[in-house]
Design a protein around this motif. Structure first.
Motif, PDB file in Angstrom:
ATOM      1  N   MET A 121      65.167  26.134  43.144  1.00  0.00           N
ATOM      2  CA  MET A 121      66.054  27.261  43.340  1.00  0.00           C
ATOM      3  C   MET A 121      67.479  26.866  42.948  1.00  0.00           C
ATOM      4  SD  MET A 121      66.181  29.629  46.672  1.00  0.00           S
ATOM      5  CE  MET A 121      67.697  30.345  47.208  1.00  0.00           C
ATOM      6  N   SER A 122      68.140  27.730  42.215  1.00  0.00           N
ATOM      7  CA  SER A 122      69.494  27.454  41.748  1.00  0.00           C
ATOM      8  C   SER A 122      70.503  27.607  42.877  1.00  0.00           C
ATOM      9  CB  SER A 122      69.871  28.426  40.634  1.00  0.00           C
ATOM     10  OG  SER A 122      69.026  28.273  39.534  1.00  0.00           O
ATOM     11  N   THR A 123      71.557  26.832  42.795  1.00  0.00           N
ATOM     12  CA  THR A 123      72.648  27.009  43.753  1.00  0.00           C
ATOM     13  C   THR A 123      73.549  28.134  43.258  1.00  0.00           C
ATOM     14  OG1 THR A 123      74.149  25.480  42.649  1.00  0.00           O
ATOM     15  CG2 THR A 123      72.635  24.535  44.284  1.00  0.00           C
ATOM     16  N   PHE A 124      74.368  28.658  44.171  1.00  0.00           N
ATOM     17  CA  PHE A 124      75.264  29.747  43.814  1.00  0.00           C
ATOM     18  C   PHE A 124      76.177  29.335  42.657  1.00  0.00           C
ATOM     19  CE2 PHE A 124      79.188  32.211  44.206  1.00  0.00           C
ATOM     20  CZ  PHE A 124      78.675  33.498  44.226  1.00  0.00           C
ATOM     21  N   SER A 125      76.733  28.124  42.727  1.00  0.00           N
ATOM     22  CA  SER A 125      77.651  27.691  41.665  1.00  0.00           C
ATOM     23  C   SER A 125      76.940  27.565  40.318  1.00  0.00           C
ATOM     24  CB  SER A 125      78.359  26.396  42.044  1.00  0.00           C
ATOM     25  OG  SER A 125      77.429  25.371  42.234  1.00  0.00           O
ATOM     26  N   GLU A 126      75.680  27.153  40.322  1.00  0.00           N
ATOM     27  CA  GLU A 126      74.918  27.094  39.057  1.00  0.00           C
ATOM     28  C   GLU A 126      74.720  28.493  38.482  1.00  0.00           C
ATOM     29  OE1 GLU A 126      72.122  23.154  39.832  1.00  0.00           O
ATOM     30  OE2 GLU A 126      71.382  25.113  40.417  1.00  0.00           O
ATOM     31  N   ILE A 127      74.475  29.457  39.359  1.00  0.00           N
ATOM     32  CA  ILE A 127      74.237  30.831  38.912  1.00  0.00           C
ATOM     33  C   ILE A 127      75.490  31.431  38.283  1.00  0.00           C
ATOM     34  CG2 ILE A 127      73.724  33.180  39.698  1.00  0.00           C
ATOM     35  CD1 ILE A 127      71.865  31.838  41.823  1.00  0.00           C
ATOM     36  N   VAL A 128      76.655  31.253  38.933  1.00  0.00           N
ATOM     37  CA  VAL A 128      77.879  31.903  38.434  1.00  0.00           C
ATOM     38  C   VAL A 128      78.579  31.096  37.353  1.00  0.00           C
ATOM     39  CG1 VAL A 128      78.237  33.174  40.579  1.00  0.00           C
ATOM     40  CG2 VAL A 128      79.402  30.978  40.248  1.00  0.00           C
ATOM     41  N   ASN A 129      78.181  29.852  37.156  1.00  0.00           N
ATOM     42  CA  ASN A 129      78.854  29.009  36.162  1.00  0.00           C
ATOM     43  C   ASN A 129      78.190  29.162  34.798  1.00  0.00           C
ATOM     44  OD1 ASN A 129      80.746  27.290  35.234  1.00  0.00           O
ATOM     45  ND2 ASN A 129      79.990  25.473  36.281  1.00  0.00           N
ATOM     46  N   LYS A 130      78.177  30.396  34.314  1.00  0.00           N
ATOM     47  CA  LYS A 130      77.572  30.708  33.021  1.00  0.00           C
ATOM     48  C   LYS A 130      78.598  31.422  32.150  1.00  0.00           C
ATOM     49  CE  LYS A 130      72.795  30.859  34.302  1.00  0.00           C
ATOM     50  NZ  LYS A 130      72.215  31.165  35.539  1.00  0.00           N
ATOM     51  N   GLU A 131      78.358  31.361  30.851  1.00  0.00           N
ATOM     52  CA  GLU A 131      79.247  32.048  29.921  1.00  0.00           C
ATOM     53  C   GLU A 131      79.113  33.564  30.056  1.00  0.00           C
ATOM     54  OE1 GLU A 131      80.053  32.037  25.175  1.00  0.00           O
ATOM     55  OE2 GLU A 131      79.406  30.153  26.094  1.00  0.00           O
ATOM     56  N   LEU A 132      77.882  34.030  30.310  1.00  0.00           N
ATOM     57  CA  LEU A 132      77.677  35.466  30.519  1.00  0.00           C
ATOM     58  C   LEU A 132      78.298  35.888  31.847  1.00  0.00           C
ATOM     59  CD1 LEU A 132      73.949  36.102  29.537  1.00  0.00           C
ATOM     60  CD2 LEU A 132      75.980  36.839  28.321  1.00  0.00           C
ATOM     61  N   PRO A 133      78.814  37.113  31.925  1.00  0.00           N
ATOM     62  CA  PRO A 133      79.328  37.592  33.205  1.00  0.00           C
ATOM     63  C   PRO A 133      78.204  37.675  34.245  1.00  0.00           C
ATOM     64  CG  PRO A 133      79.943  39.085  31.412  1.00  0.00           C
ATOM     65  CD  PRO A 133      78.981  38.092  30.855  1.00  0.00           C
TER      66      PRO A 133
END
Length: 98
Positions: free
Chosen positions: A1-13
């Motif tokens: 399961m991804s952490t919150f920071s991994e999820i939001v740390n993307k180039e896509l919004p």
């Protein structure tokens, strides 16, 4: 399961919807977010965070009312709004930050 920071740390919004099961406006927002996802497709990620199950995360982002939406790009918060918005308003905000 991804952490919150991994999820939001993307180039896509990434649009984060802080909500609660008992919140009427949150229930109203759910189909609006589906319409936004249907229109924008793979150009945006939309995740829902239940504040009752994720109290520490809600506190970290100072979520005082629901629904509260935050938009992240490359791990940075670029937009924030509490309350309901129309599909068109949300689409234009996401496109502006794409």
């Amino acid at each position: 399961m991804s952490t919150f920071s991994e999820i939001v740390n993307k180039e896509l919004p990434v649009l984060v919807d802080f909500s609660a099961a008992w919140c009427g406006p949150c229930q109203t927002l759910a189909p609006i977010l589906k319409q936004v996802k249907d229109e924008l497709g793979a150009t945006v990620s939309i995740i829902k965070i239940d504040i009752d199950k994720n109290q520490a995360l809600a506190a970290q982002f100072h979520v005082r009312s629901v629904p509260t939406m935050l938009l992240f790009k490359n791990g940075q918060q670029v937009w924030r709004q509490s309350g309901l918005l129309s599909k068109n308003d949300l689409v234009s905000v996401i496109k502006k930050h794409s």
